[in-house]
Design a protein around this motif. Sequence first.
Motif, PDB file in Angstrom:
ATOM      1  N   GLY A 127       0.561  -1.057   0.287  1.00  0.00           N
ATOM      2  CA  GLY A 127       0.114   0.165   0.112  1.00  0.00           C
ATOM      3  C   GLY A 127       0.814   0.758  -0.018  1.00  0.00           C
ATOM      4  N   THR A 128       0.241   2.273  -0.714  1.00  0.00           N
ATOM      5  CA  THR A 128       0.936   3.742  -0.436  1.00  0.00           C
ATOM      6  C   THR A 128       0.236   4.569  -0.860  1.00  0.00           C
ATOM      7  N   MET A 129       0.471   5.783  -0.387  1.00  0.00           N
ATOM      8  CA  MET A 129      -0.461   7.657  -0.044  1.00  0.00           C
ATOM      9  C   MET A 129       0.363   8.278  -1.059  1.00  0.00           C
ATOM     10  N   CYS A 130      -0.817   8.514  -2.023  1.00  0.00           N
ATOM     11  CA  CYS A 130       0.117   8.719  -3.221  1.00  0.00           C
ATOM     12  C   CYS A 130      -0.678  10.294  -2.851  1.00  0.00           C
ATOM     13  N   LEU A 131       0.907  11.828  -3.042  1.00  0.00           N
ATOM     14  CA  LEU A 131      -0.109  12.910  -2.656  1.00  0.00           C
ATOM     15  C   LEU A 131       0.961  13.705  -3.875  1.00  0.00           C
ATOM     16  N   THR A 132       2.420  13.712  -3.975  1.00  0.00           N
ATOM     17  CA  THR A 132       3.023  15.261  -4.108  1.00  0.00           C
ATOM     18  C   THR A 132       3.344  14.848  -5.443  1.00  0.00           C
ATOM     19  N   GLU A 133       3.357  15.620  -6.605  1.00  0.00           N
ATOM     20  CA  GLU A 133       3.172  16.011  -8.007  1.00  0.00           C
ATOM     21  C   GLU A 133       4.551  16.976  -8.170  1.00  0.00           C
ATOM     22  N   PRO A 134       4.518  16.756  -9.457  1.00  0.00           N
ATOM     23  CA  PRO A 134       5.886  17.654 -10.200  1.00  0.00           C
ATOM     24  C   PRO A 134       5.736  18.850 -10.277  1.00  0.00           C
ATOM     25  N   GLN A 135       4.705  19.423 -10.118  1.00  0.00           N
ATOM     26  CA  GLN A 135       4.179  20.846 -10.246  1.00  0.00           C
ATOM     27  C   GLN A 135       4.234  21.309  -9.513  1.00  0.00           C
ATOM     28  N   ILE A 141       4.982  11.875  -7.814  1.00  0.00           N
ATOM     29  CA  ILE A 141       5.673  11.433  -7.205  1.00  0.00           C
ATOM     30  C   ILE A 141       6.598  11.189  -6.177  1.00  0.00           C
ATOM     31  N   PHE A 142       7.849  10.806  -5.589  1.00  0.00           N
ATOM     32  CA  PHE A 142       8.433  10.144  -4.809  1.00  0.00           C
ATOM     33  C   PHE A 142       7.397   9.943  -3.849  1.00  0.00           C
ATOM     34  N   ASP A 156      12.332   4.887 -10.584  1.00  0.00           N
ATOM     35  CA  ASP A 156      12.681   5.418  -9.582  1.00  0.00           C
ATOM     36  C   ASP A 156      13.445   6.238  -9.744  1.00  0.00           C
ATOM     37  N   PHE A 157      13.303   6.428  -8.925  1.00  0.00           N
ATOM     38  CA  PHE A 157      14.306   7.949  -8.049  1.00  0.00           C
ATOM     39  C   PHE A 157      15.726   7.400  -7.949  1.00  0.00           C
ATOM     40  N   GLN A 158      17.046   7.468  -8.190  1.00  0.00           N
ATOM     41  CA  GLN A 158      18.211   6.740  -7.607  1.00  0.00           C
ATOM     42  C   GLN A 158      18.487   8.302  -6.375  1.00  0.00           C
ATOM     43  N   GLY A 170      17.222   1.186  -1.162  1.00  0.00           N
ATOM     44  CA  GLY A 170      16.452  -0.225  -0.503  1.00  0.00           C
ATOM     45  C   GLY A 170      15.173   0.073  -1.168  1.00  0.00           C
ATOM     46  N   TYR A 171      15.561   1.386  -0.517  1.00  0.00           N
ATOM     47  CA  TYR A 171      13.654   1.694  -0.455  1.00  0.00           C
ATOM     48  C   TYR A 171      13.287   2.299  -1.667  1.00  0.00           C
ATOM     49  N   CYS A 172      12.660   1.548  -2.108  1.00  0.00           N
ATOM     50  CA  CYS A 172      11.800   2.586  -3.977  1.00  0.00           C
ATOM     51  C   CYS A 172      11.316   3.682  -3.376  1.00  0.00           C
ATOM     52  N   THR A 173      11.733   4.424  -4.323  1.00  0.00           N
ATOM     53  CA  THR A 173      10.930   5.829  -4.677  1.00  0.00           C
ATOM     54  C   THR A 173      10.225   5.922  -5.615  1.00  0.00           C
ATOM     55  N   THR A 174       8.993   5.559  -6.135  1.00  0.00           N
ATOM     56  CA  THR A 174       8.730   5.886  -7.699  1.00  0.00           C
ATOM     57  C   THR A 174       8.121   7.141  -8.234  1.00  0.00           C
TER      58      THR A 174
END
Length: 604
Positions: free
Chosen positions: A160-168, A195-196, A252-254, A260-264
């Motif tokens: 499960g995730t929480m999707c709040l942030t957007e690029p702009q 993002i993130f 995936d943000f490097q 090891g905790y992916c950030t997509t």
Amino acid sequence: MPKKYVDLETLKYILYDIHKLEDLLSRERFQEHDLESLDLFIDSVKEFSDRELFPYFKEMDETPAYHKDGTVIVHKQVQKVMHQSGEMGIIAASFDYKDGGLQIPFTALQAAVYVMDAANNHLPGYPSLTQGAAELILEFGNEILKETYVPNMLAGIWGGTMCLTEPQAGSSLSDIVTKATPTKEGYFKISGQKIFISGGDHQFAENIVHLVLARIEGAPKGTKGISLFVVPKNRLKEDGTLEYNDVMTVADFQKMGQRGYCTTHLGFGDSDDCRGWLVGEEHKGLAQMFLMMNGARIAVGRGAAAISMAAYRASLQYANERPQGRKLRSTGKKNPSEKQSLIIEHPDVRRMLLLQKSIVEGSLSLVFLASKYHDIVTTATSKEEKEKYHLLLEMIIPIVKTYPSEAGAESVDNGLQVLGGYGFCADFSLQQYYRDIRISSLYEGTTGIQSQDLLGRKVPMQNGKALELLVSEITKTILAASKDEDLKQYAIILGDKLKQSQKVLSHLMPFAMKGNYERYLADANLFMEYMSIVVLGWLWLEMAVDAKKELTNTNRKYSEIFYESKIHTMKFYFKYEVPKTNSLVESLMNDETLTIKKDKEHII
């Protein structure tokens, strides 16, 4: 790798003796638990962490998550930790029995997950975010959503995730543009980008259930037009199988740490076939999401506190093993014929270790305090009790998120310094802890956002009632310490700092009353630092009061040196950290406005 990543003895002392976990167990919700069963739960999580988290800490940094062929490739332990967190009941631990939970206190759960964070901070986020998303569905979703998604999430089968942030938009959620278009079938078509997104995708997830903030067409502008949707990566068909729901993993943000905790970066509806289901009422999405935000911000503070704990244990071990130089004699000379001293004998190294200890253990107490308030709020039996602890929780939430993150980074920095040149090398873990903790002051609202929340919202809340309640709690400890001859001087110092905070607010508040909020909040970060030092001073004095009492107890639970070390660290905090408030007050009371933009731009 260090031998020890957490001080379980201190954790249990702060949990049981300082914050009195047992008192919570008298509440109806927790009556089926006792200290023995919760102690076994924490111990089982420690054993699990020893076996499945800590050994992979370095490896997960060296083989980070990465994007390939439309998905994210993560370390194999992600699958094991997700599934076993489900099997052990960690994900469902604080949920109701009726929902498949264990109904344990939130405080006890935070203690257990703190151990996991300290063992390997790259892994606990996967089950923790799943828990948070499931909590939102259970709190606001209809029965169909609950039955469709929650069981597999609590079992660790679905993420499960929480999707709040957007690029702009970044942190400015009023500017999000992800769109939700209603259909006659009852679902919404979702289109946009996020993002993130931590834990947003990986090869081991049969499904990821995204909780997405979006705008229904025609919704009001700003935060009042945001709704919340369940948007699974794969939607469930009538025959029980899964089909792709047009949720694309773009990248995936490097990152510099927590690799090891992916950030997509996620894309929704590129093929116009992404379906979402409304959670609760239209246009209430942000309010719903933020009802869960206190828990999320406690979790960030907990994670930072745990990383700084692991770093402290590593640097303390090194200081006890590394011989270098010789102890300076009172004459100011050294005897080169003597054998080398362990570096823990050098005053400057001891100062750095004590700074770490004061931040690490103080932060842990702060996390448990906020968690206890959270438990009292959710189990309150009267309106008065609920209001009191709700206000206390609201008052300290910005501090519990910020202090372990900011001071924790300073603590790890000092831990790295203890190792000298080796601290900068990949052979030792301090450089990794240093990189890992840096994200904490950015997660769930940056330090700037938390500071404005503290001074702009929490201090004036209900005409200052929240702050008044906090001062009252601190004053109780001051009065208790005043009765002890050895502690009286520290009680006086802390009392003076409380009075100083009132002078600062008396200076700043007129700006807000005149409508000049930019001036009122311009130095909110400094006020955050001031109040954080005061609150940590309170928590250390509270520990010292208890330790002093236990030293006279012939049946004391811990060793004499254990209690003496708490008193010694309190004294260190009051000598080296509390005086920093003086320079903060000087800046806060200064009338020059150097950070507010004027007609000319001076930052060039």
